[in-house]
Design a protein around this motif. Structure first.
Motif, mmCIF file in Angstrom:
data_model
loop_
_atom_site.group_PDB
_atom_site.id
_atom_site.type_symbol
_atom_site.label_atom_id
_atom_site.label_comp_id
_atom_site.label_asym_id
_atom_site.label_seq_id
_atom_site.Cartn_x
_atom_site.Cartn_y
_atom_site.Cartn_z
ATOM 1 N N GLU A 42 -48.085 -21.789 -8.141
ATOM 2 C CA GLU A 42 -49.292 -21.847 -7.327
ATOM 3 C C GLU A 42 -48.909 -21.978 -5.866
ATOM 4 O OE1 GLU A 42 -51.680 -25.067 -8.901
ATOM 5 O OE2 GLU A 42 -52.948 -23.590 -9.907
ATOM 6 N N ALA A 43 -49.708 -21.352 -5.012
ATOM 7 C CA ALA A 43 -49.479 -21.412 -3.572
ATOM 8 C C ALA A 43 -50.826 -21.572 -2.875
ATOM 9 C CB ALA A 43 -48.783 -20.136 -3.091
ATOM 10 N N PRO A 44 -50.840 -22.225 -1.707
ATOM 11 C CA PRO A 44 -52.087 -22.351 -0.958
ATOM 12 C C PRO A 44 -52.433 -21.048 -0.265
ATOM 13 C CG PRO A 44 -50.304 -23.482 0.184
ATOM 14 C CD PRO A 44 -49.742 -22.958 -1.104
ATOM 15 N N SER B 11 -62.220 -20.364 3.092
ATOM 16 C CA SER B 11 -61.984 -21.423 2.119
ATOM 17 C C SER B 11 -60.501 -21.479 1.779
ATOM 18 C CB SER B 11 -62.803 -21.124 0.852
ATOM 19 O OG SER B 11 -62.518 -22.062 -0.154
ATOM 20 N N ALA B 12 -60.011 -22.662 1.482
ATOM 21 C CA ALA B 12 -58.622 -22.853 1.080
ATOM 22 C C ALA B 12 -58.571 -23.145 -0.414
ATOM 23 C CB ALA B 12 -58.007 -24.001 1.869
ATOM 24 N N ASP B 13 -57.624 -22.522 -1.087
ATOM 25 C CA ASP B 13 -57.485 -22.698 -2.532
ATOM 26 C C ASP B 13 -56.019 -22.618 -2.925
ATOM 27 O OD1 ASP B 13 -60.257 -22.753 -3.706
ATOM 28 O OD2 ASP B 13 -60.384 -20.885 -2.564
ATOM 29 N N LEU B 14 -55.735 -23.080 -4.129
ATOM 30 C CA LEU B 14 -54.437 -22.851 -4.747
ATOM 31 C C LEU B 14 -54.619 -21.727 -5.759
ATOM 32 C CD1 LEU B 14 -53.073 -26.443 -5.517
ATOM 33 C CD2 LEU B 14 -52.151 -24.793 -3.883
ATOM 34 N N MET B 15 -53.704 -20.756 -5.719
ATOM 35 C CA MET B 15 -53.747 -19.648 -6.684
ATOM 36 C C MET B 15 -52.347 -19.339 -7.163
ATOM 37 S SD MET B 15 -56.362 -16.766 -5.283
ATOM 38 C CE MET B 15 -57.972 -17.202 -4.683
ATOM 39 N N LEU C 49 -51.994 -15.587 2.902
ATOM 40 C CA LEU C 49 -51.045 -16.608 2.490
ATOM 41 C C LEU C 49 -50.388 -17.172 3.749
ATOM 42 C CD1 LEU C 49 -49.402 -18.013 0.195
ATOM 43 C CD2 LEU C 49 -47.795 -16.133 0.395
ATOM 44 N N PRO C 50 -50.742 -18.405 4.137
ATOM 45 C CA PRO C 50 -50.086 -19.001 5.302
ATOM 46 C C PRO C 50 -48.723 -19.549 4.892
ATOM 47 C CG PRO C 50 -51.820 -20.459 4.479
ATOM 48 C CD PRO C 50 -51.801 -19.250 3.592
ATOM 49 N N THR C 51 -47.725 -19.283 5.697
ATOM 50 C CA THR C 51 -46.372 -19.713 5.353
ATOM 51 C C THR C 51 -45.540 -19.872 6.624
ATOM 52 O OG1 THR C 51 -44.422 -19.163 4.005
ATOM 53 C CG2 THR C 51 -45.604 -17.321 5.007
ATOM 54 N N THR C 52 -44.432 -20.521 6.488
ATOM 55 C CA THR C 52 -43.521 -20.647 7.632
ATOM 56 C C THR C 52 -42.447 -19.574 7.599
ATOM 57 O OG1 THR C 52 -42.180 -22.248 6.405
ATOM 58 C CG2 THR C 52 -43.887 -23.125 7.897
ATOM 59 N N GLY D 146 -59.658 -15.886 -16.698
ATOM 60 C CA GLY D 146 -60.320 -17.026 -16.088
ATOM 61 C C GLY D 146 -59.575 -17.697 -14.954
ATOM 62 N N GLU D 147 -58.436 -17.156 -14.551
ATOM 63 C CA GLU D 147 -57.645 -17.754 -13.470
ATOM 64 C C GLU D 147 -57.450 -16.752 -12.339
ATOM 65 O OE1 GLU D 147 -53.372 -19.997 -12.878
ATOM 66 O OE2 GLU D 147 -54.176 -19.716 -14.885
#
Length: 170
Positions: free
Chosen positions: A22-24, A34-38, A76-79, A116-117
């Motif tokens: 999962e990633a934010p 909206s922010a979610d984990l997927m 996908l926000p990332t560094t 469902g995911e």
């Protein structure tokens, strides 16, 4: 990324995120960011493995990708992101790429629902000049000022036909 962490009540993730982890992510929900984990990766049709990337040049031609790309975009926000370079002896070396001008990168992607995911994949494009030595593909990078436009449906061509900032590998 702080917006994602605060909404999801998670601490900063350190290190790599691997396929099926999962990633934010950021997406639109009821017209608002909206922010979610997927989960990273669309399940393959044969049940063996995941599809973690989609070629931007052909994604709209693929039945699996067309509707999610048109209707369910995300960022996908990332560094940074990792890529592999194959050496002359056929061994692979991993490199971390980061944006030279900022601490954050925003990768264009889209999601779909599977059993469902919500699962997501990242769009890729031909490597820019700073990336070509290491790999011929790279994620589609979006500027922070382009996030809402991407989520709201800016054309894929508008994102692909601009010159992205350089990334440096370490």
């Amino acid at each position: 990324i702080q917006e994602v962490e605060q909404k999801l009540n998670i601490s900063p993730r350190v290190g790599e995120i691997f396929p099926t982890n999962e990633a934010p992510v950021l997406r639109l929900e009821n017209g608002r960011r909206s922010a979610d984990l997927m989960q990273w990766g669309f399940p393959k049709w044969d049940g063996k493995g995941s599809i973690i990337n989609a070629r931007s040049e052909t994604a709209l031609e693929k039945r699996m990708f067309k509707k999610p790309l048109m209707e369910h975009r995300l960022v996908l926000p990332t560094t940074g992101f990792y890529s592999w370079k194959t050496r002359e002896d056929n061994k692979k070396e991993k490199y971390l790429f980061r944006k030279t001008s900022e601490n954050m990168l925003y990768l264009a992607g889209f999601y779909g629902e599977f059993k469902g995911e919500n699962c997501f994949t990242i769009l890729t494009t031909a490597a820019n000049d700073s990336m070509q030595y290491y790999h011929n593909r790279m994620p589609v990078l979006i500027g922070e000022d382009e996030i809402d436009a991407w989520l709201e449906g800016i054309s894929l061509d508008a994102v692909l036909h601009r010159v992205p900032d350089a990334v440096n590998g370490t």
